[in-house]
Enzyme design. Structure first.
Site, PDB file in Angstrom:
ATOM      1  N   ARG A 100       0.825  -1.201   0.000  1.00 25.99           N
ATOM      2  CA  ARG A 100       0.000   0.000   0.000  1.00 25.99           C
ATOM      3  C   ARG A 100       0.866   1.259   0.000  1.00 25.99           C
ATOM      4  O   ARG A 100       0.458   2.291  -0.502  1.00 25.99           O
ATOM      5  CB  ARG A 100      -0.903   0.010   1.240  1.00 25.99           C
ATOM      6  CG  ARG A 100      -1.927  -1.092   1.234  1.00 25.99           C
ATOM      7  CD  ARG A 100      -2.612  -1.199   2.582  1.00 25.99           C
ATOM      8  NE  ARG A 100      -3.555  -2.324   2.588  1.00 25.99           N
ATOM      9  CZ  ARG A 100      -4.755  -2.277   3.158  1.00 25.99           C
ATOM     10  NH1 ARG A 100      -5.150  -1.201   3.795  1.00 25.99           N
ATOM     11  NH2 ARG A 100      -5.553  -3.323   3.115  1.00 25.99           N
ATOM     12  N   GLU A 171     -10.951  -1.187  -5.539  1.00 24.10           N
ATOM     13  CA  GLU A 171     -11.427  -0.246  -4.524  1.00 24.10           C
ATOM     14  C   GLU A 171     -10.478   0.939  -4.386  1.00 24.10           C
ATOM     15  O   GLU A 171      -9.284   0.823  -4.682  1.00 24.10           O
ATOM     16  CB  GLU A 171     -11.530  -0.956  -3.173  1.00 24.10           C
ATOM     17  CG  GLU A 171     -12.380  -0.193  -2.152  1.00 24.10           C
ATOM     18  CD  GLU A 171     -12.252  -0.704  -0.724  1.00 24.10           C
ATOM     19  OE1 GLU A 171     -11.186  -1.240  -0.362  1.00 24.10           O
ATOM     20  OE2 GLU A 171     -13.211  -0.542   0.038  1.00 24.10           O
TER      21      GLU A 171
HETATM   22  C1  B12 Z   1     -10.525   1.678  12.674  1.00 22.56           C
HETATM   23  C2  B12 Z   1      -9.633   0.638  12.071  1.00 22.56           C
HETATM   24  C3  B12 Z   1      -9.048   0.933  10.852  1.00 22.56           C
HETATM   25  C4  B12 Z   1      -9.159   2.284  10.164  1.00 22.56           C
HETATM   26  C5  B12 Z   1      -8.064   3.165  10.742  1.00 22.56           C
HETATM   27  C6  B12 Z   1      -8.308   4.613  10.549  1.00 22.56           C
HETATM   28  C7  B12 Z   1      -7.197   5.379  11.132  1.00 22.56           C
HETATM   29  N1  B12 Z   1      -6.467   6.051  10.322  1.00 22.56           N
HETATM   30  O1  B12 Z   1      -6.998   5.313  12.356  1.00 22.56           O
HETATM   31  C8  B12 Z   1      -8.933   1.884   8.695  1.00 22.56           C
HETATM   32  C9  B12 Z   1     -10.266   1.456   8.103  1.00 22.56           C
HETATM   33  C10 B12 Z   1      -8.342   2.936   7.817  1.00 22.56           C
HETATM   34  C11 B12 Z   1      -8.059   0.667   8.902  1.00 22.56           C
HETATM   35  C12 B12 Z   1      -7.144   0.227   7.972  1.00 22.56           C
HETATM   36  C13 B12 Z   1      -6.419  -0.944   8.113  1.00 22.56           C
HETATM   37  N2  B12 Z   1      -6.525  -1.834   9.074  1.00 22.56           N
HETATM   38 CO1  B12 Z   1      -7.504  -1.540  10.651  1.00 22.56          CO
HETATM   39  N3  B12 Z   1      -8.591  -1.524  12.121  1.00 22.56           N
HETATM   40  C14 B12 Z   1      -9.420  -0.615  12.712  1.00 22.56           C
HETATM   41  C15 B12 Z   1     -10.097  -1.166  13.962  1.00 22.56           C
HETATM   42  C16 B12 Z   1     -11.504  -1.624  13.590  1.00 22.56           C
HETATM   43  C17 B12 Z   1     -10.209  -0.215  15.148  1.00 22.56           C
HETATM   44  C18 B12 Z   1      -8.910   0.471  15.543  1.00 22.56           C
HETATM   45  C19 B12 Z   1      -9.234   1.588  16.484  1.00 22.56           C
HETATM   46  O2  B12 Z   1      -9.302   2.720  16.092  1.00 22.56           O
HETATM   47  N4  B12 Z   1      -9.566   1.225  17.746  1.00 22.56           N
HETATM   48  C20 B12 Z   1      -9.918   2.174  18.767  1.00 22.56           C
HETATM   49  C21 B12 Z   1      -8.650   2.666  19.479  1.00 22.56           C
HETATM   50  C22 B12 Z   1      -9.058   3.608  20.598  1.00 22.56           C
HETATM   51  O3  B12 Z   1      -8.020   1.534  20.034  1.00 22.56           O
HETATM   52  P1  B12 Z   1      -6.556   1.017  19.574  1.00 22.56           P
HETATM   53  O4  B12 Z   1      -6.268   1.473  18.227  1.00 22.56           O
HETATM   54  O5  B12 Z   1      -6.540  -0.451  19.824  1.00 22.56           O
HETATM   55  O6  B12 Z   1      -5.561   1.719  20.620  1.00 22.56           O
HETATM   56  C23 B12 Z   1      -5.752   1.575  22.000  1.00 22.56           C
HETATM   57  C24 B12 Z   1      -5.047   0.368  22.637  1.00 22.56           C
HETATM   58  O7  B12 Z   1      -4.656  -0.623  21.700  1.00 22.56           O
HETATM   59  C25 B12 Z   1      -3.916   0.897  23.428  1.00 22.56           C
HETATM   60  N5  B12 Z   1      -2.596   0.992  22.808  1.00 22.56           N
HETATM   61  C26 B12 Z   1      -2.231   1.090  21.519  1.00 22.56           C
HETATM   62  N6  B12 Z   1      -0.913   1.210  21.428  1.00 22.56           N
HETATM   63  C27 B12 Z   1      -0.411   1.177  22.657  1.00 22.56           C
HETATM   64  C28 B12 Z   1       0.860   1.284  23.142  1.00 22.56           C
HETATM   65  C29 B12 Z   1       1.096   1.238  24.527  1.00 22.56           C
HETATM   66  C30 B12 Z   1       2.473   1.350  25.048  1.00 22.56           C
HETATM   67  C31 B12 Z   1      -0.006   1.095  25.427  1.00 22.56           C
HETATM   68  C32 B12 Z   1       0.201   1.054  26.880  1.00 22.56           C
HETATM   69  C33 B12 Z   1      -1.300   0.999  24.904  1.00 22.56           C
HETATM   70  C34 B12 Z   1      -1.489   1.044  23.554  1.00 22.56           C
HETATM   71  O8  B12 Z   1      -4.328   2.211  23.734  1.00 22.56           O
HETATM   72  C35 B12 Z   1      -5.121   2.755  22.660  1.00 22.56           C
HETATM   73  C36 B12 Z   1      -6.120   3.726  23.215  1.00 22.56           C
HETATM   74  O9  B12 Z   1      -7.028   3.052  24.084  1.00 22.56           O
HETATM   75  C37 B12 Z   1      -9.179  -2.378  14.320  1.00 22.56           C
HETATM   76  C38 B12 Z   1      -9.852  -3.586  14.988  1.00 22.56           C
HETATM   77  C39 B12 Z   1     -10.419  -3.335  16.328  1.00 22.56           C
HETATM   78  N7  B12 Z   1      -9.653  -2.919  17.321  1.00 22.56           N
HETATM   79  O10 B12 Z   1     -11.585  -3.518  16.483  1.00 22.56           O
HETATM   80  C40 B12 Z   1      -8.644  -2.771  12.951  1.00 22.56           C
HETATM   81  C41 B12 Z   1      -7.289  -3.436  12.813  1.00 22.56           C
HETATM   82  C42 B12 Z   1      -6.307  -2.821  13.773  1.00 22.56           C
HETATM   83  N8  B12 Z   1      -6.893  -3.156  11.381  1.00 22.56           N
HETATM   84  C43 B12 Z   1      -6.287  -4.111  10.857  1.00 22.56           C
HETATM   85  C44 B12 Z   1      -5.785  -4.095   9.513  1.00 22.56           C
HETATM   86  C45 B12 Z   1      -5.125  -5.349   9.029  1.00 22.56           C
HETATM   87  C46 B12 Z   1      -5.925  -2.986   8.715  1.00 22.56           C
HETATM   88  C47 B12 Z   1      -5.502  -2.866   7.254  1.00 22.56           C
HETATM   89  C48 B12 Z   1      -4.222  -3.543   6.843  1.00 22.56           C
HETATM   90  C49 B12 Z   1      -6.642  -3.267   6.329  1.00 22.56           C
HETATM   91  C50 B12 Z   1      -7.064  -4.649   6.351  1.00 22.56           C
HETATM   92  N9  B12 Z   1      -6.300  -5.633   5.976  1.00 22.56           N
HETATM   93  O11 B12 Z   1      -8.193  -4.872   6.660  1.00 22.56           O
HETATM   94  C51 B12 Z   1      -5.415  -1.367   7.113  1.00 22.56           C
HETATM   95  C52 B12 Z   1      -4.033  -0.925   7.519  1.00 22.56           C
HETATM   96  C53 B12 Z   1      -3.733   0.425   7.093  1.00 22.56           C
HETATM   97  C54 B12 Z   1      -2.380   0.752   7.613  1.00 22.56           C
HETATM   98  N10 B12 Z   1      -1.421   0.919   6.731  1.00 22.56           N
HETATM   99  O12 B12 Z   1      -2.164   0.828   8.813  1.00 22.56           O
HETATM  100  C55 B12 Z   1      -6.163  -5.305  11.733  1.00 22.56           C
HETATM  101  C56 B12 Z   1      -4.778  -5.601  12.252  1.00 22.56           C
HETATM  102  C57 B12 Z   1      -4.562  -7.081  12.190  1.00 22.56           C
HETATM  103  C58 B12 Z   1      -3.563  -7.709  13.017  1.00 22.56           C
HETATM  104  N11 B12 Z   1      -2.793  -7.022  13.838  1.00 22.56           N
HETATM  105  O13 B12 Z   1      -3.500  -8.933  12.916  1.00 22.56           O
HETATM  106  C59 B12 Z   1      -7.245  -5.020  12.823  1.00 22.56           C
HETATM  107  C60 B12 Z   1      -6.945  -5.596  14.196  1.00 22.56           C
HETATM  108  C61 B12 Z   1      -8.558  -5.597  12.259  1.00 22.56           C
HETATM  109  C62 B12 Z   1      -8.499  -7.074  11.992  1.00 22.56           C
HETATM  110  N12 B12 Z   1      -8.841  -7.898  12.959  1.00 22.56           N
HETATM  111  O14 B12 Z   1      -8.133  -7.478  10.885  1.00 22.56           O
HETATM  112  N13 B12 Z   1      -8.274   0.099  10.066  1.00 22.56           N
END
Ligand code: B12
Ligand code: B12
Lengths: 483, 145, 483, 145
Positions: A100, A171
Site C-alpha cells: 500500500r 477499490e
Molecule cells: C478503525 C480501524 C481501521 C481504520 C483506521 C483509521 C485510522 N487512520 O486510524 C482503517 C479502516 C483505515 C483501517 C485500515 C487498516 N486496518 Co484496521 N482496524 C481498525 C479497527 C476496527 C479499530 C482500531 C481503532 O481505532 N480502535 C480504537 C482505538 C481507541 O483503540 P486502539 O487502536 O486499539 O488503541 C488503544 C489500545 O490498543 C492501546 N494501545 C495502543 N498502542 C499502545 C501502546 C502502549 C504502550 C499502550 C500502553 C497501549 C497502547 O491504547 C489505545 C487507546 O485506548 C481495528 C480492529 C479493532 N480494534 O476492532 C482494525 C485493525 C487494527 N486493522 C487491521 C488491519 C489489518 C488494517 C488494514 C491492513 C486493512 C485490512 N487488511 O483490513 C489497514 C491498515 C492500514 C495501515 N497501513 O495501517 C487489523 C490488524 C490485524 C492484526 N494485527 O493482525 C485489525 C486488528 C482488524 C483485523 N482484525 O483485521 N483500520
C-alpha cells in the site's frame, strides 16, 4: 501542475504508463491488449459489474469478506474456503500494508519470512510482487468475482497488475485512500494518481471491459457523520466517471443508529446519482455497499457476533447492494479463515432472513434523509465553488480550507478540526464543525441534539464524551454514557 | 518532575485513533508527550528520544506488521547511547489472534520492557509508567494532575 | 364440577393444599408462614416484580436464559456462571420433563443415574424431588432473581415447593402449559390446577409477598399468529388476577418480521391492560417478555448467533421488559454453560447497543397493530360469549369449538385445524382459519396476503408451503420459498 | 406392497411438530403410517406394531431423555415376538450437543438399526426405509408414489 478534473489525454496516459510499469519488475508482465482479450474470456458470473447489477434487480444484498495473506497458494486456499464455507458472493484480495505504501522491497522480505516461518507475516496479499500470472491464478481458482481491496495512496502499478490479473473490481480513490491511510501524501498527488487508475478503468471500458470502481466509504471508520463520507463518495465518483469509469459502488460505514444508517444508505445512492447526472454521467451505473461497524470491536467473540449481526440487519433493511463483513476476531487480529467464514455465515443468516423486509419510510427517516441531503449538498457546493467549478481543484482546496474534514484522520492534508459525537439516540452528530460550510439551521440542529444528550448525562459535551463514544461499541454500548 | 514520553505508531501503520486518545490521556496525566503520530520509523523514534532526553518510548502497532517493524529497535537504541530507555509496546502487535503470552514473549525477547494486549485502556499503561518511572501513584495522593 | 372463573375459597384451597403437599415426601417441607417470613427477608434486588418494574421505568430490557440440570450443586454452578459470565439480569430454573409430568419416580431415577454417570441425564432441574431447602440453596447462591420455568400441566406441588424455596416468579398457565406441553390433559383440569397455583400466588400476595406470574407466550413456538398467543395471554392473565396474582408478565415468541413483532409486543401490553382494567384488575402490574425465535434453529453456530441477534434486536426495538435468550447450541441439545453464556453475551451486546432506539410508529406498524387488536378481541369476545361471561368456562368451550386453536399442538383438547403460513414479507398469517371467529374482512386480509405470496412463488399455498416455512429459519431464510 | 410403519415420540416428550411432518411425508410416500403422536410409552409402540403387523418402528425423541426412555425397547420387542422388527431412532436423542458418532453408538448398542442426527430431513429416513425394506428406489423408477 495543478490537479484538475480533466480526462487524461491518451498520449499523456501512455507516457505515464511506461514509468508506472517500470516501478517494479513485475510491471513488465502487463500487456494491455492481451489483458483485454483475457477479460473478454471471463465468464459473466465472475464479473463484478454484472453481479452487482443482478443483485440490485433482485433486491438482494451480496456478501463480501476482507481477506489476504502473503503467499499465493495460501491465499487461494483462503478464498476458496470463504467461497465454500463462508457462502460469500464476492471475494476480496486485501493487499498488505507495505505494498500500500509502495514499499515493494519490504513486501518481498515479508514474503520470504512468511515462507520461512510458514505463516503469513504480512497483513495482506502483496499482489505487485507476485505479479500478473499469480493474480490470474488467484482469480481463476474461484467461481465468483474478486476485487482488490487495499488503502493505497498511489495504486497505479497495483491497478495495472491486478486488473491485467483478472480482477474485475478495484477499490479506492484519491481522497478515501489517502486521508485515512497516509500521513504525508498531498491530495494533489493522490488525486492525480487515482485519476490514472480511473483512466485505466476507462481505457479498459473503451475496449469493452467494464471494471467496477469503489470509493472507500468508511474513511477512518470511527464516528464518521454520513455527510462527510457521502461528500467523498460523490467527489470520487465524479472524478472516476470523468476518466471513463462506468460502474461505481459507493460505500458507507455503519454508524449503529438504524434510522440514520438507513437514511444514509438511501441518500448515498440518490445524491451520487444526482451529481453524476448533473455532470452528464447518466449512464454510469451506481450501486451501494454497507460496511459493518468499522470502529473498535468488542473483544469477546459472542459480542462481536452481535455487532456483526446488527451490521447485517442494517444492510438488509437498507437494501444495500453488498455488505462488507467483519469477523468475530476483529478486535484481535487478522481472522483465521474459520473465523472469517463464521462472520460470513452469521451475516448470511441475517441477510437472508431479512431479505423480504426493508425499513419503511418513516417521518424519522424522512427528516434524517433531508438533513443528510442538505449537509452533503452544502459541502459539495462549497467545494465546487472554491474549485471554480472544478471538483478536483475544489476537493484539494476544500480540504485545505476545512470545508471537508475527516475526523481522526492521520493525514496532515486533513484539517482535523471536526469532532463528531453521538446524540442521545446514538445518531452521529457534530460536536465541533471546524470549517464545515453549514448554515446556521444545520448547526443549530446538531447543537440541539448534542445538548439534549449533555443534559441527560449531566455533563458538558466535550472530548471526553467523544472518547467515550469511540470506546462504546467495544465496551458493549452504542452511546458512551459516563461511567 | 515532568517525565517525557515519545509516542508513535511504528512502520507503515496509519491507525491514528488510539494514538490520539493515548496522547490526550498522557497529557491529562501531566506527562510531557512528544507524539510522532503514525507511520513512524525506528530512526524517528530514536532521534526524538535522544533530542528530548526522553524517559520512555511508547510504540504502538495495530496493523499486524509489528514484529517486522520492531525488530532491532533496542539494538538501535543502544547504538544511539540510550540503550536503557524504558520501552513499551502495545496494540495488535502480530498478525492474527494469538495467545497474548506468546506475543508478550516475542516482544520481551526483542528488548521491550512491557507489552500490552489489544484493547488496553490508557490507564493501564499510565499505571505502569508511574511505577516504572518511580512516580507516586495518583491514588496514593501524589501525581501531577 | 365445571371449572369456572371464581376465586377459590380459602377453606377449599387449604383442603386441596393438604392433598397437594402429600403428593411427594418433600411436600412436607413446606410451611406457609415460615415461607412468608423467608420471602420478607429476600433483598429487593432479588425480587422479580421489583426488577421488572425498574426495567420498565428505565426503558431497559432484561436478559434471562433458560437453564437447568439434574443435580443441585451443578445447577448452582450453572446459574452462577450465567450470572457472572453471561451477564444475565434474571435467572431461570428450568424443570425437567419427568417432573413436568409429575413422574417424580422417573425423575428420581434420572437424578441417581446422573450422579452415577457424573453428567446430567435430565433435561432440567427436578425441583420437587430436591425439595424446599435445596431450592433455597439455589436462590441464595446467586445475586439476582430466579424464576421457575417449566411446562407443567399440574404444577401445584412444584409451585408450593419452589415458591417456599425462595423463587419469586413462576411461569405457566392452565392453557399455555397444557396445550403445547401435553396430550391427554383436559383443560377443565389444567385450568383448575393452575387456578390453584394462582391462588397460591394470591395467598402470598395477601401476606405481603408479590410473586411474579408469567403465562407462557410462545405456545408451540412454531408460526404462532400473534392473536392466538395474545388471546391465551389475556385469558391466563384474567384467570391469575382473579385468584389474586398481582404482577403478570405476558409473553410473545418472535415471529421474525420486525413490523409484526413490534406490533405484537405493543398490542400485547395494551390489550392485556385493556381486559384487566375491564374486569376491574386495575392494580395488577403488567410487563412483557419477548422470546427469541422459538422454532427450529440452524445447526451452524454462527448462523444461530444471527438468529439470536435478530431476536435481541426485536426485543430492544419493541422495548420488551425482558427477553428470553437462546444459545448457539439450540438445534443440537441443552446448551453447555459456555454456549448458554455466549448466547447471553451476544444478546447483551445487541440489547445494549439498541437501548436508545425503538421502532417508530410507522403506518405499517399501525395497520398491523389494528389487525392484531381486532383479531384478538374477536377471539376473546367469542370466548366470553360462549362462556356466558365466564372466561374459564369460555376458554374450555372455546378450545372445544375451535374458537381458539393453537397450531401444531400435541393436545387432543386442541382442535388443530388452524394452519399458519408466512406472507410474502414473512409476517405470519392464516392459511386455514379452522373455526376462529373472524369476520369476513379479517379473513379477506389474510387470504389476500397469502395469495400474493402464492402468486410470487407460482404455487398454490398449501401444507407444503407451511412445511417450507417451518424449516425456513433452520435453513437460513425467514420465508420458506420453493426450492 | 404397502409397508406399515409405527411412528411416535417416546416418553414424556411432547415435541409434536416434527412428528406431524414425518407423518405427512411418509404418507405422501405411500407408506401405511400408524402415528401414535407424542408421549408414547414403549408398550404402546410394541402393542401397535404387533397389532398392525408393522414392518418398522420409528422412534423420535427430541427432549433429551431419549436414552432413559429407549433403554430395553429391543428386549421388550423380543419378548413380544417381534424381535427382528426394523427399528429407527431420530431427533435430539441425548441431553446436550454430543458428537453424533457417540450418540449413534449408544443407540445401536441398544438395538436400533439406524440412528439419525438432529435436523435430519424426512427424505433421508425414507431413503433408508426403502433400502432396508427392500423397496425399489423412487429414482430407480419404482416406488409407491
Ligand atoms: C478503525 C480501524 C481501521 C481504520 C483506521 C483509521 C485510522 N487512520 O486510524 C482503517 C479502516 C483505515 C483501517 C485500515 C487498516 N486496518 Co484496521 N482496524 C481498525 C479497527 C476496527 C479499530 C482500531 C481503532 O481505532 N480502535 C480504537 C482505538 C481507541 O483503540 P486502539 O487502536 O486499539 O488503541 C488503544 C489500545 O490498543 C492501546 N494501545 C495502543 N498502542 C499502545 C501502546 C502502549 C504502550 C499502550 C500502553 C497501549 C497502547 O491504547 C489505545 C487507546 O485506548 C481495528 C480492529 C479493532 N480494534 O476492532 C482494525 C485493525 C487494527 N486493522 C487491521 C488491519 C489489518 C488494517 C488494514 C491492513 C486493512 C485490512 N487488511 O483490513 C489497514 C491498515 C492500514 C495501515 N497501513 O495501517 C487489523 C490488524 C490485524 C492484526 N494485527 O493482525 C485489525 C486488528 C482488524 C483485523 N482484525 O483485521 N483500520
Ligand atoms: C419448538 C420446540 C419446543 C416447543 C415444542 C412444541 C411442540 N409441542 O411441538 C416447546 C416450546 C413446547 C418446547 C418444549 C420443550 N423443549 Co423444545 N424445542 C423446540 C425446538 C426449538 C424446535 C423443535 C422443532 O419443532 N423442530 C422442527 C421439526 C420439524 O424438527 P424436529 O423436531 O427436529 O424433527 C425432525 C427431525 O429431527 C427428524 N426426526 C425426528 N425424529 C425422527 C425419527 C426418525 C426415525 C427419523 C428418520 C427422523 C426423525 O425429522 C423431523 C422432521 O424433519 C428444538 C430445538 C431446535 N431443533 O431448534 C427444541 C428442543 C428439542 N427442546 C428441548 C427441550 C429441552 C425442551 C424442554 C424440556 C424445555 C426446555 N428445557 O427448554 C421442553 C420439553 C417439553 C417436553 N416434555 O417434551 C431441547 C432438547 C435438548 C436435548 N435433546 O438436549 C431442544 C433441542 C432445545 C435445546 N437445545 O435445548 N420445545
Amino acid at each position: 501542475m495543478e490537479t484538475t478534473d480533466k480526462k487524461i489525454p491518451m498520449d499523456q496516459f501512455l507516457e505515464t504508463r511506461k514509468e508506472v510499469l517500470a516501478q517494479w519488475p513485475t510491471g513488465a508482465e502487463v500487456d494491455f491488449r492481451e489483458a483485454v482479450e483475457y477479460h473478454h474470456g471471463i465468464p459473466v458470473n465472475k464479473r463484478f459489474p454484472e453481479c452487482l447489477r443482478k443483485a440490485d434487480e433482485n433486491g438482494s444484498t451480496l456478501l463480501q469478506p476482507r481477506a489476504g495473506v502473503a503467499l499465493v497458494n495460501e491465499h487461494i486456499e483462503l478464498l476458496r474456503y470463504l467461497e465454500e464455507h463462508g457462502q460469500a458472493d464476492l471475494l476480496p484480495t486485501t493487499i498488505d500494508s507495505y505494498t500500500r505504501h509502495n514499499r515493494y522491497g519490504e513486501a518481498q522480505t515479508g514474503i520470504e519470512e512468511s515462507r520461512r516461518e510458514n505463516r503469513s507475516l504480512l497483513n495482506g496479499f502483496p499482489a505487485v510482487n507476485h505479479g500478473v500470472a499469480a493474480c490470474r491464478k488467484v482469480s481463476e481458482s474461484v467461481g465468483i468475482p474478486v476485487q482488490v481491496r487495499h488503502g493505497t495512496p498511489d495504486a497505479r502499478l497495483l491497478a495495472e497488475i491486478t486488473i491485467a490479473g483478472g480482477f474485475t473490481s478495484f477499490e479506492g480513490g484519491g481522497i478515501s485512500y489517502n486521508i485515512p491511510y497516509a500521513k504525508n501524501n498531498p491530495l494533489e498527488k493522490t488525486i492525480r494518481d487515482w485519476q490514472y487508475a480511473d483512466r485505466l478503468a476507462g481505457y479498459y471500458a473503451e475496449n469493452g471491459v467494464v471494471i467496477n470502481r469503489e470509493p472507500f466509504g468508511p474513511l477512518t471508520g470511527t464516528l464518521i457523520p454520513p455527510c462527510i463520507s457521502h461528500a467523498v463518495a460523490i467527489i470520487e465518483s465524479l472524478l472516476a466517471a470523468k476518466q471513463g469509469a462506468g460502474d461505481i459502488t459507493v460505500g458507507y460505514g455503519q454508524g449503529g443508529n438504524l434510522t440514520q444508517d438507513v437514511s444514509a444508505m438511501y441518500t448515498l445512492k440518490e445524491l451520487t446519482r444526482e451529481y453524476l447526472d448533473r455532470f452528464g454521467f447518466n449512464d454510469v451505473r451506481v450501486s451501494t455497499v454497507l460496511h459493518q461497524w468499522m470502529g473498535g470491536f468488542p473483544e469477546d467473540e459472542s459480542k462481536a457476533y452481535g455487532v456483526i449481526s446488527w451490521g447485517a440487519a442494517a444492510a438488509a433493511l437498507s437494501k444495500a447492494t453488498k455488505v462488507i463483513v467483519k469477523s468475530p476476531h476483529e478486535s484481535q487480529g487478522i481472522p483465521t479463515k474459520e473465523a472469517n467464514a463464521a462472520g460470513l455465515r452469521t451475516t448470511r443468516q441475517v441477510i437472508d432472513m431479512l431479505r423480504e423486509q426493508r425499513m419503511p419510510m418513516t417521518d424519522e427517516v424522512r427528516t434524517e434523509m433531508e438533513i443528510i441531503g442538505r449537509e452533503t449538498r452544502s459541502i459539495i457546493e462549497a467545494i465546487l465553488k472554491i474549485g471554480e467549478g472544478d471538483i478536483a481543484a475544489g476537493a484539494i482546496r476544500g480540504f485545505e480550507a476545512g470545508l471537508i474534514d475527516v475526523p481522526f484522520a492521520p493525514s496532515r492534508y486533513n484539517r482535523g478540526k471536526v469532532l463528531p459525537v453521538r446524540d442521545d439516540d446514538g445518531a452521529i452528530r457534530f460536536l465541533d464543525f471546524g470549517q464545515l460550510p453549514f448554515g446556521d439551521d444545520i448547526k443549530a440542529f446538531h447543537n440541539d441534539m448534542v445538548a439534549i444528550r449533555g443534559r441527560n448525562e449531566r455533563r458538558k459535551p466535550n472530548f471526553q464524551m467523544v472518547i467515550d463514544d469511540i470506546y462504546a461499541i467495544s465496551k458493549g454500548r452504542l452511546v458512551g454514557r459516563p461511567r | 518532575m515532568n517525565k517525557t514520553l515519545v509516542l508513535g505508531v511504528i512502520g507503515a501503520d496509519v491507525h491514528s485513533v488510539g494514538n490520539k486518545i493515548l496522547e490526550y490521556a498522557l497529557n491529562l496525566e501531566g506527562f510531557n508527550v512528544v507524539n510522532l503520530g503514525v507511520m513512524v520509523s525506528q530512526q524517528e523514534f530514536i532521534d526524538a528520544a535522544v533530542e528530548t532526553a526522553a524517559d520512555a518510548i511508547l510504540v504502538s502497532s495495530l496493523y499486524g506488521h509489528g514484529e517486522l517493524d520492531c525488530k532491532g529497535l533496542r539494538e538501535k537504541c543502544e547504538e544511539a547511547g540510550i540503550g536503557n530507555i524504558l520501552m513499551y509496546a502495545g496494540g495488535n502487535l502480530v498478525v492474527g489472534k494469538t495467545p497474548f503470552e506468546e506475543v508478550e514473549k516475542r516482544f520481551l525477547d526483542m528488548g521491550f520492557d512491557r507489552v500490552f494486549p489489544p484493547g488496553t485502556l490508557p490507564q493501564t499503561g499510565i499505571d505502569f509508567l508511574r511505577k516504572d518511572l518511580g512516580l507516586a501513584n495518583i491514588s496514593d495522593g501524589g501525581g501531577s494532575l
